[in-house]
Design a protein around this motif. Structure first.
Motif, PDB file in Angstrom:
ATOM      1  N   HIS A 192       0.867  -1.081  -0.024  1.00 58.47           N
ATOM      2  CA  HIS A 192      -0.064  -0.126  -0.039  1.00 58.47           C
ATOM      3  C   HIS A 192       0.730   1.377  -0.083  1.00 58.47           C
ATOM      4  CE1 HIS A 192      -3.295  -2.779   0.946  1.00 58.47           C
ATOM      5  NE2 HIS A 192      -4.216  -1.568   0.674  1.00 58.47           N
ATOM      6  N   ILE A 193       1.902   1.183   0.707  1.00 55.70           N
ATOM      7  CA  ILE A 193       3.049   2.233   0.860  1.00 55.70           C
ATOM      8  C   ILE A 193       3.609   2.563  -0.596  1.00 55.70           C
ATOM      9  CG2 ILE A 193       5.107   3.187   1.580  1.00 55.70           C
ATOM     10  CD1 ILE A 193       4.641   1.688   4.128  1.00 55.70           C
ATOM     11  N   LEU A 194       3.650   1.631  -1.394  1.00 57.44           N
ATOM     12  CA  LEU A 194       4.416   1.871  -2.874  1.00 57.44           C
ATOM     13  C   LEU A 194       3.368   2.097  -3.606  1.00 57.44           C
ATOM     14  CD1 LEU A 194       6.380  -1.391  -2.812  1.00 57.44           C
ATOM     15  CD2 LEU A 194       7.350   0.748  -2.445  1.00 57.44           C
TER      16      LEU A 194
ATOM     17  N   ILE B 196       4.669   0.063  12.906  1.00 57.12           N
ATOM     18  CA  ILE B 196       4.199   1.055  12.097  1.00 57.12           C
ATOM     19  C   ILE B 196       5.356   1.980  11.944  1.00 57.12           C
ATOM     20  CG2 ILE B 196       2.598   2.864  11.463  1.00 57.12           C
ATOM     21  CD1 ILE B 196       1.198   0.331  11.239  1.00 57.12           C
ATOM     22  N   ILE B 197       6.013   2.449  12.872  1.00 56.83           N
ATOM     23  CA  ILE B 197       6.829   3.499  12.813  1.00 56.83           C
ATOM     24  C   ILE B 197       8.155   2.999  12.066  1.00 56.83           C
ATOM     25  CG2 ILE B 197       8.735   4.756  14.191  1.00 56.83           C
ATOM     26  CD1 ILE B 197       6.113   6.288  13.990  1.00 56.83           C
TER      27      ILE B 197
ATOM     28  N   SER C 262      11.453   2.954   7.366  1.00 58.21           N
ATOM     29  CA  SER C 262      12.300   2.109   6.342  1.00 58.21           C
ATOM     30  C   SER C 262      11.995   2.646   4.881  1.00 58.21           C
ATOM     31  CB  SER C 262      12.200   0.644   6.576  1.00 58.21           C
ATOM     32  OG  SER C 262      10.729   0.432   6.035  1.00 58.21           O
ATOM     33  N   TYR C 263      10.688   3.248   4.620  1.00 57.28           N
ATOM     34  CA  TYR C 263      10.326   3.815   3.351  1.00 57.28           C
ATOM     35  C   TYR C 263      10.174   5.303   3.278  1.00 57.28           C
ATOM     36  CZ  TYR C 263       8.548  -0.934   1.983  1.00 57.28           C
ATOM     37  OH  TYR C 263       8.458  -2.163   1.519  1.00 57.28           O
TER      38      TYR C 263
ATOM     39  N   ASN D 154      12.047   7.461   2.076  1.00 55.46           N
ATOM     40  CA  ASN D 154      12.569   8.119   0.949  1.00 55.46           C
ATOM     41  C   ASN D 154      11.401   7.907  -0.106  1.00 55.46           C
ATOM     42  OD1 ASN D 154      14.746   9.373   1.880  1.00 55.46           O
ATOM     43  ND2 ASN D 154      16.100   7.564   1.370  1.00 55.46           N
ATOM     44  N   GLN D 155      10.377   6.953   0.105  1.00 55.72           N
ATOM     45  CA  GLN D 155       9.463   6.459  -0.794  1.00 55.72           C
ATOM     46  C   GLN D 155       8.211   6.904  -0.194  1.00 55.72           C
ATOM     47  OE1 GLN D 155      10.390   2.613  -2.696  1.00 55.72           O
ATOM     48  NE2 GLN D 155      11.805   2.349  -1.031  1.00 55.72           N
ATOM     49  N   LEU D 156       7.939   7.654   0.891  1.00 49.55           N
ATOM     50  CA  LEU D 156       6.624   7.816   1.497  1.00 49.55           C
ATOM     51  C   LEU D 156       6.084   9.123   1.057  1.00 49.55           C
ATOM     52  CD1 LEU D 156       5.451   6.136   3.822  1.00 49.55           C
ATOM     53  CD2 LEU D 156       6.616   7.949   5.600  1.00 49.55           C
ATOM     54  N   TYR D 157       4.802   8.925   0.591  1.00 42.28           N
ATOM     55  CA  TYR D 157       3.672   9.962   0.380  1.00 42.28           C
ATOM     56  C   TYR D 157       3.085  10.292   1.869  1.00 42.28           C
ATOM     57  CZ  TYR D 157       1.067  13.041  -2.561  1.00 42.28           C
ATOM     58  OH  TYR D 157       0.393  14.349  -3.242  1.00 42.28           O
ATOM     59  N   PRO D 158       2.765  11.459   2.126  1.00 37.90           N
ATOM     60  CA  PRO D 158       2.029  11.801   3.302  1.00 37.90           C
ATOM     61  C   PRO D 158       0.951  11.195   3.760  1.00 37.90           C
ATOM     62  CG  PRO D 158       3.025  13.958   2.310  1.00 37.90           C
ATOM     63  CD  PRO D 158       3.154  12.638   1.556  1.00 37.90           C
TER      64      PRO D 158
END
Length: 267
Positions: A115-117, A137-138, A143-144, A146-150
């Motif tokens: 889902h994060i991706l 969760i944290i 760990s993501y 640099n690939q995280l959308y708020p």
């Protein structure tokens, strides 16, 4: 002045009570100046039902996601990525981790990571459910990084430390009717720590009815009551409070608020 229910399951209300069709639900909400809605899906099947149920209502936005508590099919993630591109869909989720009863921790983590991706790929915020899994969760969000959308942690019930870490990552924090419960003094204290420009409120209806409506089916109209309790805790003018909340919503989801201010004036 109007309120936005940023997390509800509007189609589930009618499933529980057939007399509460969508027009009745919205009519009650409008009387309490709740004008916009983000209705959350928890499976592919749930999304399609929600999509059909709300199709003609421009003031009801949708999310698409696979809830960690439910069993999902092999191609569901592919379908989520496809439907996430619909115009009516403004968020991914709800997703996340729930280790309260489940022993399927590995599957939940993999599902959450996917889902994060998807959120990052299509550039739409992610809505996260967490229960007995705040540390995990944290760790995953970090760990993501640099690939995280708020996104949003919905129906927050965690600690100040958890809230601080979420804020550092860039997330928003949403409070539900739980904030009104008699035993939620600690949660009301944490509320004061959250910057106003990172705050959301929600009903999670038909679940988590606020005091004094516990035991009844929750409704978006009860968001007004939740807002009043929070406003009193924060000692802020109610009009100013609603304006801040609306700005947070429009900013995170990249929505032009003038369209919905016009809608509000017509009601």
């Amino acid at each position: 002045m109007f309120l936005i229910d940023t997390h509800c399951h509007i189609n589930h209300i009618n499933t529980i009570n057939k007399n509460d069709n969508i027009d009745n639900i919205l009519k009650k909400a409008y009387k309490k100046n709740v004008r916009l809605f983000l209705s959350i899906s928890t499976s592919v099947q749930d999304f399609y039902h929600l999509f059909q149920y709300t199709y003609f209502y421009k003031n009801i936005f949708l999310s698409c996601g696979l809830h960690p508590n439910y069993t999902h099919h092999k191609n569901d993630l592919k379908n989520i990525e496809i439907i996430s591109k619909y115009d009516k869909v403004i968020a991914i989720g709800e997703t996340g981790l729930d280790f309260y009863r489940s022993k399927e921790k590995k599957k939940q983590i993999e599902l959450f990571q996917n889902h994060i991706l998807i959120s990052k790929k299509i550039k739409k915020p992610i809505i996260i459910h967490t229960r007995c899994a705040d540390k995990e969760i944290i760790n995953i969000l970090n760990s993501y990084k640099n690939q995280l959308y708020p996104g949003i942690i919905h129906s927050f019930t965690g600690t100040v430390d958890f809230a601080r870490k979420l804020l550092d990552i860039g997330f928003y924090i949403s409070f539900s009717g739980i904030i009104t419960f008699k035993k939620s003094n600690d949660l009301r204290s944490i509320l004061k720590f959250i910057p106003l420009n990172r705050l959301f409120i929600e009903t999670d209806s038909p679940y988590l009815s606020p005091e004094p409506y516990r035991g009844q089916i929750n409704q978006p109209c009860l968001l007004w009551y939740i807002a009043k309790i929070i406003q009193k805790c924060l000692k802020i003018d109610f009009l100013t409070f609603t304006q801040i909340l609306n700005k947070n919503f429009f900013t995170l989801f990249n929505i032009k608020n003038n369209i919905y201010q016009s809608y509000n004036q017509k009601k």
